[in-house]
Write a protein that holds these residues in place. Structure first.
Motif, PDB file in Angstrom:
ATOM      1  N   VAL A 139       1.355   4.189 -10.054  1.00 42.29           N
ATOM      2  CA  VAL A 139       1.252   2.826 -10.557  1.00 42.29           C
ATOM      3  C   VAL A 139       1.406   1.858  -9.393  1.00 42.29           C
ATOM      4  O   VAL A 139       2.350   1.965  -8.605  1.00 42.29           O
ATOM      5  CB  VAL A 139       2.342   2.541 -11.617  1.00 42.29           C
ATOM      6  N   GLY A 140       0.472   0.941  -9.252  1.00 35.76           N
ATOM      7  CA  GLY A 140       0.550  -0.100  -8.246  1.00 35.76           C
ATOM      8  C   GLY A 140       0.196   0.368  -6.856  1.00 35.76           C
ATOM      9  O   GLY A 140      -0.062   1.544  -6.601  1.00 35.76           O
ATOM     10  N   PHE A 141       0.196  -0.607  -5.961  1.00 42.40           N
ATOM     11  CA  PHE A 141      -0.187  -0.351  -4.572  1.00 42.40           C
ATOM     12  C   PHE A 141       0.761   0.638  -3.897  1.00 42.40           C
ATOM     13  O   PHE A 141       0.318   1.594  -3.264  1.00 42.40           O
ATOM     14  CB  PHE A 141      -0.225  -1.682  -3.803  1.00 42.40           C
ATOM     15  N   VAL A 142       2.048   0.430  -4.046  1.00 41.88           N
ATOM     16  CA  VAL A 142       3.035   1.317  -3.408  1.00 41.88           C
ATOM     17  C   VAL A 142       2.911   2.727  -3.965  1.00 41.88           C
ATOM     18  O   VAL A 142       2.950   3.713  -3.215  1.00 41.88           O
ATOM     19  CB  VAL A 142       4.471   0.774  -3.589  1.00 41.88           C
ATOM     20  N   GLY A 143       2.738   2.851  -5.258  1.00 38.94           N
ATOM     21  CA  GLY A 143       2.562   4.168  -5.873  1.00 38.94           C
ATOM     22  C   GLY A 143       1.324   4.874  -5.342  1.00 38.94           C
ATOM     23  O   GLY A 143       1.350   6.089  -5.094  1.00 38.94           O
ATOM     24  N   SER A 144       0.232   4.123  -5.149  1.00 43.25           N
ATOM     25  CA  SER A 144      -0.994   4.712  -4.605  1.00 43.25           C
ATOM     26  C   SER A 144      -0.801   5.192  -3.178  1.00 43.25           C
ATOM     27  O   SER A 144      -1.293   6.260  -2.794  1.00 43.25           O
ATOM     28  CB  SER A 144      -2.133   3.693  -4.651  1.00 43.25           C
TER      29      SER A 144
END
Length: 182
Positions: A139-144
């Motif tokens: 989920v989200g940029f950091v998760g990616s």
């Protein structure tokens, strides 16, 4: 004996088709499962193909051969990423070697390392897209970014194995290039 332009085109087409097949075989036969996919030695043939075929044909052979590996393994969604990434890997290696007049093992290794960096950056971006946007595994940029980072060691292992195997193949591919494609 001087070869005609038509003869060179036909031989180039034959070698390109053979490299597509060799890349596919190298990437399909030996697969080492990992937590998030598999490692295979197809990169050695991508690198050797870049030496043998040069920029355009090397790109085509690497892109098609490795994309077919993904399709055959059931990773169809990865095939477009692989097509671009492996094609660019071969294009990078061939572009560097084209500028080098006297080939040596050190020059091959240097070109292969730069090609591997292109591969690693490409798959990092691909994994971030796949993990975050397409599969919803993060989920989200950091998760990616974290998802992509989790694949880095496997991707690095694959290119290191490819480079190690390609080093003794490179001079052979260069000799074949001079004999059959020049």
């Amino acid at each position: 004996m001087e070869r005609s332009s038509e003869h060179k085109k036909i031989v180039g087409l034959i070698f390109t088709a053979l490299m597509i097949a060799l890349i596919f075989i190298a990437g399909s036969i030996v697969k080492i499962p990992t937590l998030n996919g598999f490692i295979q030695p197809g990169d050695c043939m991508v690198l050797a193909g870049a030496v043998l075929l040069g920029k355009k044909k090397g790109f085509i052979a690497a892109a098609i051969g490795m994309a077919l590996v993904d399709v055959a393994a059931g990773y169809v969604i990865w095939a477009p990423f692989t097509f671009i990434i492996k094609g660019l890997m071969a294009l990078t290696v061939a572009s560097i070697l084209e500028k080098v007049e006297k080939k040596s093992i050190k020059k091959y290794i240097g070109a292969f390392i730069v090609g591997a960096i292109v591969n690693l950056i490409g798959y990092f971006i691909g994994n971030a897209i796949m993990g975050g946007i397409i599969t919803g595994a993060s989920v989200g940029f950091v998760g990616s970014i974290l998802y992509a980072a989790s694949h880095f060691v496997g991707d690095l292992s694959e290119v290191v194995v490819g480079i190690i195997i390609a080093i003794p193949l490179a001079p052979i591919a260069q000799k074949a290039r001079i004999k059959f494609l020049s």
